[in-house]
Design an enzyme around this catalytic site. Structure first.
Site, PDB file in Angstrom:
ATOM      1  N   GLU A  29      12.609 -19.513 -35.740  1.00 40.91           N
ATOM      2  CA  GLU A  29      13.533 -19.900 -36.809  1.00 40.91           C
ATOM      3  C   GLU A  29      13.729 -21.418 -36.801  1.00 40.91           C
ATOM      4  O   GLU A  29      14.106 -21.985 -35.770  1.00 40.91           O
ATOM      5  CB  GLU A  29      14.881 -19.199 -36.593  1.00 40.91           C
ATOM      6  N   GLU A  60      14.883 -11.556 -35.328  1.00 38.11           N
ATOM      7  CA  GLU A  60      14.394 -11.690 -33.947  1.00 38.11           C
ATOM      8  C   GLU A  60      13.485 -10.536 -33.538  1.00 38.11           C
ATOM      9  O   GLU A  60      12.550 -10.731 -32.760  1.00 38.11           O
ATOM     10  CB  GLU A  60      15.565 -11.808 -32.963  1.00 38.11           C
ATOM     11  N   PHE A  83      18.600 -19.270 -29.310  1.00 35.67           N
ATOM     12  CA  PHE A  83      19.520 -19.237 -28.165  1.00 35.67           C
ATOM     13  C   PHE A  83      19.201 -17.976 -27.363  1.00 35.67           C
ATOM     14  O   PHE A  83      18.996 -16.904 -27.947  1.00 35.67           O
ATOM     15  CB  PHE A  83      20.973 -19.155 -28.646  1.00 35.67           C
ATOM     16  N   ASP A  85      21.018 -16.058 -25.859  1.00 35.88           N
ATOM     17  CA  ASP A  85      21.975 -14.985 -26.167  1.00 35.88           C
ATOM     18  C   ASP A  85      21.407 -14.056 -27.250  1.00 35.88           C
ATOM     19  O   ASP A  85      21.692 -12.863 -27.271  1.00 35.88           O
ATOM     20  CB  ASP A  85      23.294 -15.581 -26.683  1.00 35.88           C
ATOM     21  N   PHE A  86      20.615 -14.634 -28.165  1.00 37.65           N
ATOM     22  CA  PHE A  86      20.078 -13.841 -29.280  1.00 37.65           C
ATOM     23  C   PHE A  86      19.014 -12.846 -28.808  1.00 37.65           C
ATOM     24  O   PHE A  86      18.624 -11.946 -29.547  1.00 37.65           O
ATOM     25  CB  PHE A  86      19.442 -14.728 -30.359  1.00 37.65           C
ATOM     26  N   HIS A 129      26.725 -18.459 -27.249  1.00 38.71           N
ATOM     27  CA  HIS A 129      25.635 -19.436 -27.381  1.00 38.71           C
ATOM     28  C   HIS A 129      25.468 -20.257 -26.105  1.00 38.71           C
ATOM     29  O   HIS A 129      24.964 -21.370 -26.149  1.00 38.71           O
ATOM     30  CB  HIS A 129      25.887 -20.389 -28.553  1.00 38.71           C
TER      31      HIS A 129
END
Lengths: 325, 337
Positions: A29, A60, A83, A85-86, A129
Site C-alpha cells: 500500500e 492485506e 504496520f 500490527d496490520f 500502530h
C-alpha cells in the site's frame, strides 16, 4: 563504505535484488508512487516502473495471498504490510498458509517470498500502530523471522531474505528508519541465522533485537564508564533460524544473561532463549537469567507513558546494575 | 448420425463428451469409495465429498490446458482427480498412507499435485482466492499463458478474502477464474438465510465490474462451454471471470454430518431429478452414444478405483522419519544451531 540511513538501506536492498533477478517484484500500500509511508521505498517506482513496483488496495489478505500465489509459481515477491500490527488482519496467510504449504504438500509447494513490515514503538502512535510482534511470528514453524538493527544489516539481511527459499517475515523498526550507518558498497548479502556480538564484554551478556540493540549498547557503555562493568551485547538479528551458538558462547564466557525485548512480557522471544540457556547451560550461569521487557499491557500513546513502557537505556542500565550488585 | 445433427447443443464432439462423462463418473465412484472407506474406518480425520457436484470439476478441468493451475478448498478431491492426479495418490492420502499424494502429511483437506497443476487445497475459507490471484499475477508478469482457476463454496462469498481477491484481480486484469459451487448450504445452514443477496457470488459480480454469470452446475456441457469462454477471455488478456454454478451436495458437509437440516424430500428430489451423472448418461444416449460404450467407461473406472483402493490399503503408513522433513526448503525442520 557508504553512509545510508536505515530507510535508504531498505530501498537499496530491494533495488540490488530487483536488478539482479527479474522475478523479484514489490507490492504494497502506497509503496510505489508515494515511496512508502515511511519513505523506505523512495525511488524504486521510478527505477523499476509500474510492472515491478506496485501500489495495491488496502487488502492485506490479497497482498499476502498474491505474493504467495506468485511465489508458489515462480516469482520472488516482496510484499509490504505497512504496520506490523496490520499483520493481524492477514495472519491466516502467515500462520496457516505460507508457513504450512510446503509441509502439507510434502515439499511440492515452495514459497520464496519476503513480507516487510514496520514494527515497534516510539512514535506515539498508540496501541494499534506500535507493537513489536516478532514473537508472534517466531511461534510459527515454517517461516523465518528477521529483525535488523543497522542499515548494513537491513541491506544484507534483506538481500539474503529475498534469495532464501523460505518465506521470511522481515521486521523493520520504525524508530530506526532515521539512523545512519556504514553500508558496504556494491553487492552486499548477509547470512540468515547469524547473530553478532556488537559489543564485546566479559561480565554479562545482553541479548537484544532491533531498537533494543542500540539501547543495550548505550546501557553497556554507561555501565562500563560508571561502574567498570563490562557487558557483552549480542544482536540476534534473526529469531528464526536462531543462532544459539553465538548466544551460548557469550553466556559461557560471561556467566550472566539478560534479554532486552520490546515485545510484551508473556511468551516473548527472550523466554525461549532463557529456557534454552537454563536447559543447556545451567551450570555456566553465575546467577539468574533476567528478562527486561515491555510490560504486559497495550502500548499507550502519550510520550511520557510510552517512554516508561518500552525498555529504555536507563531501565536496562538500572536493572543490570541492580541484579549484578 | 442424421439424428445428431438435428439435436440442439451439438457443439461438443463425442470424444469430448466421453471425456466429460469419464471424469464425472471417476469422481462419483472415487467419492463413493471414500465414503465406504470411512465406514470401514480406513479414512481417518475428516473428509468433504463432492457427490452431486461432479459436473463442475469435470467441466472446468476438461476445458483447461495442461499448464493451467487449480486452487481448491478442503472439498477438493473432485478437482484433484479431474486434473488427472493418481487415484491411488488421492485415496492413499485420504487413508493417510505412504502412497498418498503428500505421503499422509496433508490429508483429505489439502490434496496437492503440482505435477498436474493442482496447486493445493486449502482449508481456511477464502485463503486460496488471493493465492490464485497471485498465480495469475505471475502468469501476466512473466508472459505465461496459463490461467488460474479457484474453486470455492457459496459460504466463501461472505468472507473478506473473496472480496479482496475479486477487486484485486479486476484492478490488475489478471487471468483468473473464480468458480463458486453454490450447493445451497454453508455447512449446515441454508446459504440464502445468511446472505444479503439471492445469488451469493453472481449478485456481487457487479460490485467488481464483472458480468453476473449463473449456470446449471449439474450440466457438464454447460459448465464446459462456460469455462471455455472464461479461459479464452483470460488468455486474451481480458481479465477475470466470476461464475456461479448452481448445484447440490448429495453428501453431508463432512463425514460427521448426516444432513439432518435438509427439508424432507429435498435430497431425494435432487438425486432423482437433477443428478449430474444420470443426466449426462441420458444425454450421451440421446446423442447416439452406444450403451456398450458407456458401460465400458463405467467398468474401466470401477476397475481403476478398485485397484487403487487395494493398492492404497496395502500401502504402509508413512515412515516416522518424514515427520520433520519439508518444514523448510532445505528439507528439514531446524530452527536453531
Amino acid at each position: 563504505m557508504a553512509q545510508l540511513t536505515y530507510r535508504e538501506a531498505v530501498a537499496a536492498g530491494i533495488a540490488q535484488e530487483m536488478e539482479r533477478d527479474e522475478t523479484v517484484a514489490f507490492i504494497g500500500e502506497d509503496v510505489a508512487r508515494a515511496g512508502g509511508v515511511f519513505k523506505a521505498t523512495v525511488g524504486l517506482f521510478d527505477k523499476f516502473g509500474p510492472k515491478r513496483v506496485i501500489d495495491t488496495p488496502i487488502s492485506e489478505q490479497a497482498i499476502l495471498g498474491a505474493a504467495m500465489g506468485a511465489a508458489m509459481t515462480g516469482m520472488r515477491p516482496i510484499a509490504e504490510i505497512m504496520f506490523s500490527d496490520f499483520l493481524a488482519v492477514c495472519w491466516d496467510f502467515v500462520a496457516n498458509e505460507m508457513s504450512k504449504s510446503r509441509y502439507m504438500s510434502d515439499g511440492q509447494l515452495k514459497c520464496p517470498l519476503v513480507v516487510r513490515t514496520g514494527n515497534g514503538g516510539g512514535s506515539r502512535f498508540g496501541a494499534q500502530h506500535s507493537q513489536s510482534i516478532e514473537n508472534w511470528a517466531m511461534a510459527i514453524p515454517g517461516i523465518k523471522v528477521v529483525a535488523p538493527s543497522t542499515p548494513a544489516d537491513v541491506k544484507g539481511l534483506l538481500a539474503a531474505s529475498v534469495r532464501d527459499e523460505d518465506p521470511v517475515i522481515f521486521f523493520e523498526h520504525k524508530s530506526l528508519y532515521a539512523i545512519k550507518g556504514e553500508v558496504p558498497e556494491g553487492e552486499h548479502v548477509d547470512t540468515l541465522g547469524t547473530a553478532k556480538v556488537v559489543r564485546p564484554g566479559k561480565d554479562a551478556t545482553i541479548v537484544a533485537l532491533a531498537l533494543m540493540v542500540p539501547r543495550a549498547v548505550q546501557a553497556a557503555d554507561k555501565l562500563m564508564t560508571d561502574h567498570g562493568i563490562d557487558v557483552e551485547v549480542v544482536d540476534i538479528r534473526t529469531l528464526v533460524p536462531l543462532d544459539m551458538k553465538t548466544i551460548s558462547n557469550s553466556v559461557i564466557k560471561t556467566g550472566r544473561l539478560f534479554t532486552v525485548e520490546e515485545n510484551p512480557r508473556l511468551c516473548g522471544w527472550g523466554a525461549e532463549i532463557v529456557s534454552i540457556v537454563v536447559d543447556e547451560l545451567f551450570w555456566d550461569l553465575d546467577g539468574p537469567a533476567v528478562r527486561i521487557t515491555t510490560p504486559h499491557i497495550p502500548l499507550p500513546a502519550a510520550d511520557n507513558l510510552e517512554d516508561i513502557t518500552i525498555p529504555s537505556v536507563d531501565r536496562i542500565y538500572s536493572k543490570i546494575l541492580e541484579v549484578l550488585r | 448420425m442424421a439424428k445428431k445433427k438435428t439435436l440442439k447443443n451439438n457443439d461438443i464432439d463425442e470424444k469430448k463428451r466421453l471425456e466429460l462423462y469419464n471424469s464425472q463418473y471417476l469422481i462419483r465412484v472415487a467419492e463413493q469409495r471414500a465414503y465406504d472407506l470411512f465406514l470401514e474406518n480406513l479414512v481417518k480425520g475428516t473428509s468433504h465429498l463432492s457427490l452431486g457436484q461432479e459436473a463442475i470439476a469435470a467441466g472446468f478441468a476438461t476445458a483447461m490446458q495442461e499448464n493451467d493451475k487449480s486452487f481448491c478448498t478442503y472439498r477438493g478431491h473432485a478437482h484433484t482427480l479431474a486434473r488427472g492426479a493418481s487415484v491411488v495418490g488421492v485415496l492413499g492420502e485420504l487413508m493417510q498412507r505412504d502412497c498418498g499424494l503428500m505421503r499422509g502429511k496433508g490429508g483429505s483437506m489439502h490434496l496437492t499435485d503440482t505435477s498436474k497443476g493442482v496447486m493445493g487445497s486449502y482449508a481456511i475459507i477464502g485463503a486460496h482466492l488471493p493465492m490464485a490471484v497471485g498465480s495469475a499475477w505471475r502468469a501476466q508478469y512473466m508472459g505465461h499463458d496459463d490461467v488460474a482457476t479457484v474453486f470455492f463454496g457459496d459460504g466463501t462469498t461472505n468472507i473478506g478474502a473473496f472480496h479482496e481477491a475479486l477487486n484485486y484481480a479486476v484492478v490488475y486484469k489478471l487471468p483468473v477464474i473464480f468458480v463458486c459451487e453454490n450447493n445451497n448450504y454453508m455447512e449446515y445452514t441454508p446459504i440464502e438465510s445468511i446472505t444479503a443477496v439471492k445469488n451469493p457470488a453472481a449478485d456481487r459480480a457487479s460490485a467488481y465490474g464483472l458480468d453476473s454469470i449463473i449456470i446449471d452446475g449439474n450440466d457438464a456441457d454447460e459448465v464446459y462451454r462456460t469455462a471455455q469462454v472464461a479461459y479464452s477471455k483470460a488468455r486474451s488478456g481480458d481479465g477475470p471471470s466470476l461464475i456461479e454454478c448452481k448445484t447440490y451436495r448429495q453428501s453431508g458437509h463432512s463425514r460427521a454430518d448426516p444432513g439432518a437440516y435438509r427439508p424432507d424430500g429435498e435430497l431425494d428430489h435432487w438425486k432423482k431429478n437433477n443428478d449430474p451423472i444420470t443426466r449426462y448418461r441420458s444425454r450421451l444416449i440421446e446423442f447416439g452414444v452406444k450403451q456398450k460404450t458407456i458401460d465400458g467407461i463405467e467398468a474401466s473406472v470401477k476397475k481403476l478405483v478398485d485397484e487403487a483402493t487395494e493398492e492404497a490399503k496395502n500401502s504402509p503408513v508413512p515412515p516416522e522419519e518424514i515427520l520433520t522433513t519439508n518444514v523448510y526448503a532445505n528439507g528439514g525442520w531446524a530452527w536453531r544451531n
